[in-house]
Design a protein around this motif. Structure first.
Motif, PDB file in Angstrom:
ATOM      1  N   LEU A 298       0.872  -1.338   0.085  1.00  0.00           N
ATOM      2  CA  LEU A 298      -0.112   0.034  -0.014  1.00  0.00           C
ATOM      3  C   LEU A 298       0.932   1.100  -0.012  1.00  0.00           C
ATOM      4  N   VAL A 299       0.504   2.261  -0.682  1.00  0.00           N
ATOM      5  CA  VAL A 299       1.419   3.510  -0.973  1.00  0.00           C
ATOM      6  C   VAL A 299       0.596   4.676  -0.260  1.00  0.00           C
ATOM      7  N   ASP A 300      -0.712   4.834  -0.765  1.00  0.00           N
ATOM      8  CA  ASP A 300      -1.626   5.537  -0.002  1.00  0.00           C
ATOM      9  C   ASP A 300      -3.090   5.273   0.150  1.00  0.00           C
ATOM     10  N   GLU A 301      -3.699   5.861   0.775  1.00  0.00           N
ATOM     11  CA  GLU A 301      -5.050   5.386   1.251  1.00  0.00           C
ATOM     12  C   GLU A 301      -6.037   6.684   1.366  1.00  0.00           C
ATOM     13  N   ILE A 302      -7.397   6.422   0.857  1.00  0.00           N
ATOM     14  CA  ILE A 302      -8.286   7.550   0.848  1.00  0.00           C
ATOM     15  C   ILE A 302      -9.463   6.988   1.602  1.00  0.00           C
ATOM     16  N   PRO A 303      -9.701   7.442   2.897  1.00  0.00           N
ATOM     17  CA  PRO A 303     -11.150   6.867   3.220  1.00  0.00           C
ATOM     18  C   PRO A 303     -12.235   7.468   2.716  1.00  0.00           C
ATOM     19  N   LEU A 304     -13.015   6.553   2.279  1.00  0.00           N
ATOM     20  CA  LEU A 304     -14.494   7.053   1.460  1.00  0.00           C
ATOM     21  C   LEU A 304     -15.224   7.930   2.184  1.00  0.00           C
ATOM     22  N   ALA A 305     -15.249   7.837   3.510  1.00  0.00           N
ATOM     23  CA  ALA A 305     -16.049   8.558   4.238  1.00  0.00           C
ATOM     24  C   ALA A 305     -15.701  10.046   4.220  1.00  0.00           C
ATOM     25  N   GLU A 306     -14.292  10.154   4.036  1.00  0.00           N
ATOM     26  CA  GLU A 306     -13.741  11.515   3.738  1.00  0.00           C
ATOM     27  C   GLU A 306     -13.497  12.256   2.690  1.00  0.00           C
ATOM     28  N   CYS A 307     -14.348  11.922   1.741  1.00  0.00           N
ATOM     29  CA  CYS A 307     -13.862  12.307   0.373  1.00  0.00           C
ATOM     30  C   CYS A 307     -15.388  12.821  -0.429  1.00  0.00           C
ATOM     31  N   GLN A 308     -15.119  13.533  -1.491  1.00  0.00           N
ATOM     32  CA  GLN A 308     -16.280  13.929  -2.413  1.00  0.00           C
ATOM     33  C   GLN A 308     -15.558  13.554  -3.740  1.00  0.00           C
TER      34      GLN A 308
ATOM     35  N   ARG B 148     -22.670   5.407   7.368  1.00  0.00           N
ATOM     36  CA  ARG B 148     -22.081   4.190   8.143  1.00  0.00           C
ATOM     37  C   ARG B 148     -21.508   5.310   9.429  1.00  0.00           C
ATOM     38  N   ARG B 149     -20.531   5.873   8.804  1.00  0.00           N
ATOM     39  CA  ARG B 149     -19.552   6.939   9.914  1.00  0.00           C
ATOM     40  C   ARG B 149     -20.576   7.731  10.730  1.00  0.00           C
ATOM     41  N   ASP B 150     -21.685   8.327  10.209  1.00  0.00           N
ATOM     42  CA  ASP B 150     -22.372   9.162  11.026  1.00  0.00           C
ATOM     43  C   ASP B 150     -23.289   8.347  11.993  1.00  0.00           C
ATOM     44  N   ALA B 151     -23.418   6.961  11.653  1.00  0.00           N
ATOM     45  CA  ALA B 151     -24.387   6.093  12.594  1.00  0.00           C
ATOM     46  C   ALA B 151     -23.329   5.578  13.700  1.00  0.00           C
ATOM     47  N   LEU B 152     -22.250   5.865  13.889  1.00  0.00           N
ATOM     48  CA  LEU B 152     -21.524   5.372  14.958  1.00  0.00           C
ATOM     49  C   LEU B 152     -21.974   6.000  15.974  1.00  0.00           C
ATOM     50  N   THR B 153     -21.837   5.334  17.253  1.00  0.00           N
ATOM     51  CA  THR B 153     -21.982   6.076  18.412  1.00  0.00           C
ATOM     52  C   THR B 153     -20.562   6.670  18.774  1.00  0.00           C
ATOM     53  N   ARG B 154     -20.697   7.450  19.904  1.00  0.00           N
ATOM     54  CA  ARG B 154     -19.466   8.126  20.460  1.00  0.00           C
ATOM     55  C   ARG B 154     -18.083   7.164  20.951  1.00  0.00           C
ATOM     56  N   PHE B 155     -18.969   6.125  21.384  1.00  0.00           N
ATOM     57  CA  PHE B 155     -17.855   5.152  22.040  1.00  0.00           C
ATOM     58  C   PHE B 155     -17.285   4.399  20.745  1.00  0.00           C
ATOM     59  N   GLN B 156     -17.980   4.213  19.567  1.00  0.00           N
ATOM     60  CA  GLN B 156     -17.272   3.503  18.428  1.00  0.00           C
ATOM     61  C   GLN B 156     -16.050   4.434  17.761  1.00  0.00           C
ATOM     62  N   ARG B 157     -16.784   5.978  17.748  1.00  0.00           N
ATOM     63  CA  ARG B 157     -15.962   6.817  17.023  1.00  0.00           C
ATOM     64  C   ARG B 157     -14.460   6.776  17.842  1.00  0.00           C
TER      65      ARG B 157
END
Length: 336
Positions: free
Chosen positions: A72-82, A149-158
């Motif tokens: 792996l060289v680089d990675e973009i989380p899908l939840a953080e991109c447009q 999915r990210r927005d559905a996470l609880t505070r503990f999960q985040r």
């Protein structure tokens, strides 16, 4: 969409999205094939031109690697991109490309300023318009689903995800490895100094000094174990054999400090085995241990074949032959 395309031969330089001298970008493997939604080679805009890069899409991220490479060289989380088509601006980073080819079959991935990629924009170029439009559409949908999915996470999960990311970081793992090696060296020095002291007062003061150091190291290991447990709780933690090893070593270290009746030799052994935790911190050592473990059963099978062949030869040989050898002597390594 789910497909795996053949990887074309790489034409271009060996540089990835980041400087190859930064070894931190080359210490992770790409995900297994079962987790890949897309695996193809696209043009990646870098240093004023497009270079061939392997692009792997999973449900959670877009991963970049060199063609024909699994690092792996680089990675973009899908939840953080447009994901969208490139837009023309005066300070356009694609300005160095021929104007005719500048935006044809291109995809722009804009990342969050406060995210993993710190607001960086990525430009990818597909082979044709059909691939470009399909990939853009599907990446946008995957990014939208990932944000849900990210927005559905609880505070503990985040918070758990942040702690897990910190624990798995290269800096944290190397710092842990350094503490383990330093503690092992301290155990050696302790055994040498205490054994060489004849004066009881000096011996006692030396023991107290090292007891304080061992107490501090045990506390550090306990905190590290707590961070690991919090970040990977529940199944990821208890399904990992290295977590059980860490728990065993930490518990025995605490017992060695709390129970005074344990013999000194046992205490030293408990402290010495802490070095075993190093195998989980350094990737190359872990590979070596895994390879040795996987070779146990093949070596056992080879030994069984040797035993079977020797047994057949022993049963079929002539008892009056000058070459008769006792069966036990076939596997004997001692010399009289």
């Amino acid at each position: 969409f789910r497909s795996t395309r053949s990887i074309r031969s790489f034409r271009g330089d060996r540089r990835g999205p980041h400087d190859p001298d930064d070894a931190g970008f080359y210490n992770r493997k790409i995900p297994p094939e079962a987790n890949r939604i897309e695996d193809l080679v696209l043009g990646f805009f870098f240093s004023g031109q497009f270079h061939s890069r392997r692009v792997i899409v999973t449900a959670e991220s877009i991963i970049f690697a060199m063609p024909n490479d699994n690092e792996l060289v680089d990675e973009i989380p899908l939840a953080e991109c447009q994901v969208k088509a490139p837009e023309f601006k005066q300070d356009d980073p694609l300005g160095g490309i021929d104007e005719k080819e500048q935006y044809s079959n291109c995809i722009q991935i804009r990342t969050d300023v406060n995210g993993h990629n710190a607001g960086r924009s990525y430009f990818l170029k597909a082979d044709n318009e059909d691939v470009c439009s399909r990939l853009m559409r599907d990446l946008a949908k995957l990014a939208k689903d990932a944000r849900k999915r990210r927005d559905a996470l609880t505070r503990f999960q985040r918070s758990q995800a942040k702690v897990r990311k910190m624990y798995n970081s290269e800096f944290f793992q190397k710092a842990s490895a350094l503490i383990i090696v330093a503690n092992f060296a301290q155990s050696i020095v302790e055994a040498q100094l205490i054994g060489a002291r004849d004066d009881d007062d000096v011996r006692q003061s030396t023991e107290q000094l090292f007891e304080g150091i061992n107490l501090m190291v045990a506390f550090i290991f306990l905190v590290e174990l707590a961070i690991n447990a919090y970040g990977n709780w529940f199944h990821q933690f208890f399904n990992n054999p290295w977590s059980w090893l860490d728990m065993f070593i930490v518990v025995t270290s605490l017992l060695a400090l709390g129970i005074q009746r344990i013999p000194t030799s046992v205490i030293r052994f408990m402290r010495a085995i802490r070095i075993v935790r190093l195998f989980n911190r350094l990737t190359e050592l872990r590979k070596l241990i895994t390879a040795l473990t996987m070779s146990i059963f093949p070596m056992f099978n080879a030994f069984m074949i040797l035993l079977l062949i020797s047994s057949i030869c022993e049963l079929n040989q002539d008892s009056n032959s000058a070459f008769t050898i006792n069966f036990n002597e076939r596997f004997s390594t001692s010399e009289e």
